[in-house]
Design a protein around this motif. Structure first.
Motif, PDB file in Angstrom:
ATOM      1  N   ALA A  79       0.834  -1.212   0.000  1.00 38.00           N
ATOM      2  CA  ALA A  79       0.000   0.000   0.000  1.00 38.00           C
ATOM      3  C   ALA A  79       0.865   1.257   0.000  1.00 38.00           C
ATOM      4  O   ALA A  79       0.502   2.266  -0.607  1.00 38.00           O
ATOM      5  CB  ALA A  79      -0.948  -0.007   1.193  1.00 38.00           C
ATOM      6  N   LEU A  80       2.005   1.210   0.680  1.00 36.87           N
ATOM      7  CA  LEU A  80       2.910   2.362   0.709  1.00 36.87           C
ATOM      8  C   LEU A  80       3.460   2.677  -0.687  1.00 36.87           C
ATOM      9  O   LEU A  80       3.768   3.821  -0.983  1.00 36.87           O
ATOM     10  CB  LEU A  80       4.083   2.121   1.654  1.00 36.87           C
ATOM     11  N   THR A 128      -0.903   8.114   2.118  1.00 38.77           N
ATOM     12  CA  THR A 128      -1.261   9.492   2.465  1.00 38.77           C
ATOM     13  C   THR A 128      -1.199   9.704   3.975  1.00 38.77           C
ATOM     14  O   THR A 128      -0.655  10.705   4.454  1.00 38.77           O
ATOM     15  CB  THR A 128      -2.660   9.842   1.923  1.00 38.77           C
ATOM     16  N   PHE A 129      -1.744   8.760   4.738  1.00 39.38           N
ATOM     17  CA  PHE A 129      -1.696   8.876   6.198  1.00 39.38           C
ATOM     18  C   PHE A 129      -0.251   8.904   6.681  1.00 39.38           C
ATOM     19  O   PHE A 129       0.117   9.728   7.526  1.00 39.38           O
ATOM     20  CB  PHE A 129      -2.450   7.719   6.869  1.00 39.38           C
ATOM     21  N   GLU A 130       0.579   8.010   6.149  1.00 41.71           N
ATOM     22  CA  GLU A 130       1.975   7.955   6.574  1.00 41.71           C
ATOM     23  C   GLU A 130       2.735   9.229   6.204  1.00 41.71           C
ATOM     24  O   GLU A 130       3.589   9.686   6.965  1.00 41.71           O
ATOM     25  CB  GLU A 130       2.673   6.717   6.014  1.00 41.71           C
ATOM     26  N   GLN A 131       2.413   9.819   5.056  1.00 39.28           N
ATOM     27  CA  GLN A 131       3.035  11.097   4.691  1.00 39.28           C
ATOM     28  C   GLN A 131       2.654  12.173   5.696  1.00 39.28           C
ATOM     29  O   GLN A 131       3.501  12.974   6.108  1.00 39.28           O
ATOM     30  CB  GLN A 131       2.596  11.517   3.282  1.00 39.28           C
ATOM     31  N   ALA A 132       1.379  12.187   6.103  1.00 40.42           N
ATOM     32  CA  ALA A 132       0.928  13.181   7.087  1.00 40.42           C
ATOM     33  C   ALA A 132       1.597  12.937   8.444  1.00 40.42           C
ATOM     34  O   ALA A 132       2.037  13.885   9.101  1.00 40.42           O
ATOM     35  CB  ALA A 132      -0.592  13.139   7.215  1.00 40.42           C
ATOM     36  N   ALA A 168      -6.137  18.686   0.927  1.00 34.39           N
ATOM     37  CA  ALA A 168      -6.497  17.777  -0.171  1.00 34.39           C
ATOM     38  C   ALA A 168      -7.395  16.640   0.317  1.00 34.39           C
ATOM     39  O   ALA A 168      -8.234  16.144  -0.436  1.00 34.39           O
ATOM     40  CB  ALA A 168      -5.238  17.203  -0.810  1.00 34.39           C
ATOM     41  N   GLU A 169      -7.214  16.241   1.567  1.00 34.64           N
ATOM     42  CA  GLU A 169      -7.965  15.106   2.116  1.00 34.64           C
ATOM     43  C   GLU A 169      -8.354  15.397   3.563  1.00 34.64           C
ATOM     44  O   GLU A 169      -7.708  14.931   4.507  1.00 34.64           O
ATOM     45  CB  GLU A 169      -7.105  13.846   2.040  1.00 34.64           C
ATOM     46  N   PRO A 170      -9.429  16.207   3.784  1.00 40.88           N
ATOM     47  CA  PRO A 170      -9.821  16.578   5.151  1.00 40.88           C
ATOM     48  C   PRO A 170     -10.119  15.394   6.072  1.00 40.88           C
ATOM     49  O   PRO A 170      -9.951  15.495   7.283  1.00 40.88           O
ATOM     50  CB  PRO A 170     -11.081  17.435   4.939  1.00 40.88           C
ATOM     51  N   SER A 171     -10.521  14.261   5.513  1.00 38.25           N
ATOM     52  CA  SER A 171     -10.829  13.097   6.348  1.00 38.25           C
ATOM     53  C   SER A 171      -9.592  12.548   7.061  1.00 38.25           C
ATOM     54  O   SER A 171      -9.721  11.760   8.002  1.00 38.25           O
ATOM     55  CB  SER A 171     -11.480  11.996   5.511  1.00 38.25           C
TER      56      SER A 171
END
Length: 173
Positions: free
Chosen positions: A117-118, A127-131, A149-152
Motif C-alpha cells: 500500500a505504501l 497518504t496517512f503515513e506522509q501526514a 487535499a484530504e480533510p478526512s
C-alpha cells in the motif's frame, strides 16, 4: 503471556520502518535471522543489534531513537527472538513473524499488505503515513497541503496495530 500474537511489547514500542520498506530485503533478513538462530545466542544478539542499528540509521534526523530507547527495544526484541525461535528448529515463517511483530503488525501478510500500500502514492495508507511523517518532522506545509487535499485525514487512523490518529502523532511529537 504464552505464545500468542500479543507477546511482543505494546504497539507503541514497535520498531520504525525504514523510509522505503522492501519485502525482498525483509525476506533476506528473515533468512539471516534463521541462520543466526542456528549459530546460537551470540549470533542472534549480533543480528538484533545490526538490524536495529540499520533501522535507526535509515530514519530521518528528527525521528531517530535515543540510545536508551535503542537499548530497551533491542532487549525487547532479543527476548522475543529467544521466545519464538529455537536454535535448531527456526523456520523462515517464524523469523518473518518476528520481523512483522517487531514492526507492530499482527502477521507477515499484514506487513506485506502495508508495504504494498505504501508503494501506491495515492493509497490512504501512503497518504496517512506522509501526514504522520510531516508531523514528526515538523513539516507544517506538507501537513497543511495533505489535510486540505484530504480533510478526512484529521479523523483517520493508522492501519498499523497501534491505530493512532494524527492527533496522537502531534501530541507525541
Amino acid at each position: 503471556p504464552g505464545k500468542g500474537i500479543r507477546v511482543y511489547p505494546n504497539p507503541q514500542d514497535a520498531l520504525p520502518l525504514p523510509p522505503r520498506p522492501d519485502l525482498d530485503q525483509y525476506r533476506t533478513r528473515a533468512k539471516e535471522l534463521v541462520a543466526a538462530c542456528r549459530d546460537g545466542d551470540p549470533a542472534m544478539q549480533r543480528w538484533v543489534t545490526r538490524w536495529i542499528a540499520d533501522l535507526v540509521r535509515l530514519q530521518p534526523d528528527g525521528c531517530r531513537l535515543s540510545p536508551a530507547d535503542v537499548e530497551r527495544r533491542g532487549q525487547q526484541l532479543m527476548h522475543f527472538v529467544r521466545e519464538r525461535l529455537r536454535p535448531n528448529d527456526a523456520t523462515i515463517a517464524q523469523a518473518q513473524f518476528v520481523i512483522a511483530r517487531a514492526h507492530g503488525f499482527d502477521s507477515w501478510p499484514k506487513l506485506g499488505q502495508y508495504v504494498e500500500a505504501l508503494r501506491s502514492s495515492d493509497s490512504s495508507v501512503a497518504t496517512f503515513e506522509q501526514a504522520a511523517d510531516a508531523i514528526v518532522q515538523g513539516d507544517l506545509a506538507t501537513l497543511d497541503r495533505l489535510l486540505r487535499a484530504e480533510p478526512s485525514l484529521a479523523r483517520a487512523r493508522s492501519s498499523r496495530e497501534h491505530r493512532s490518529t494524527l492527533l496522537h502523532y502531534a501530541s507525541a511529537n
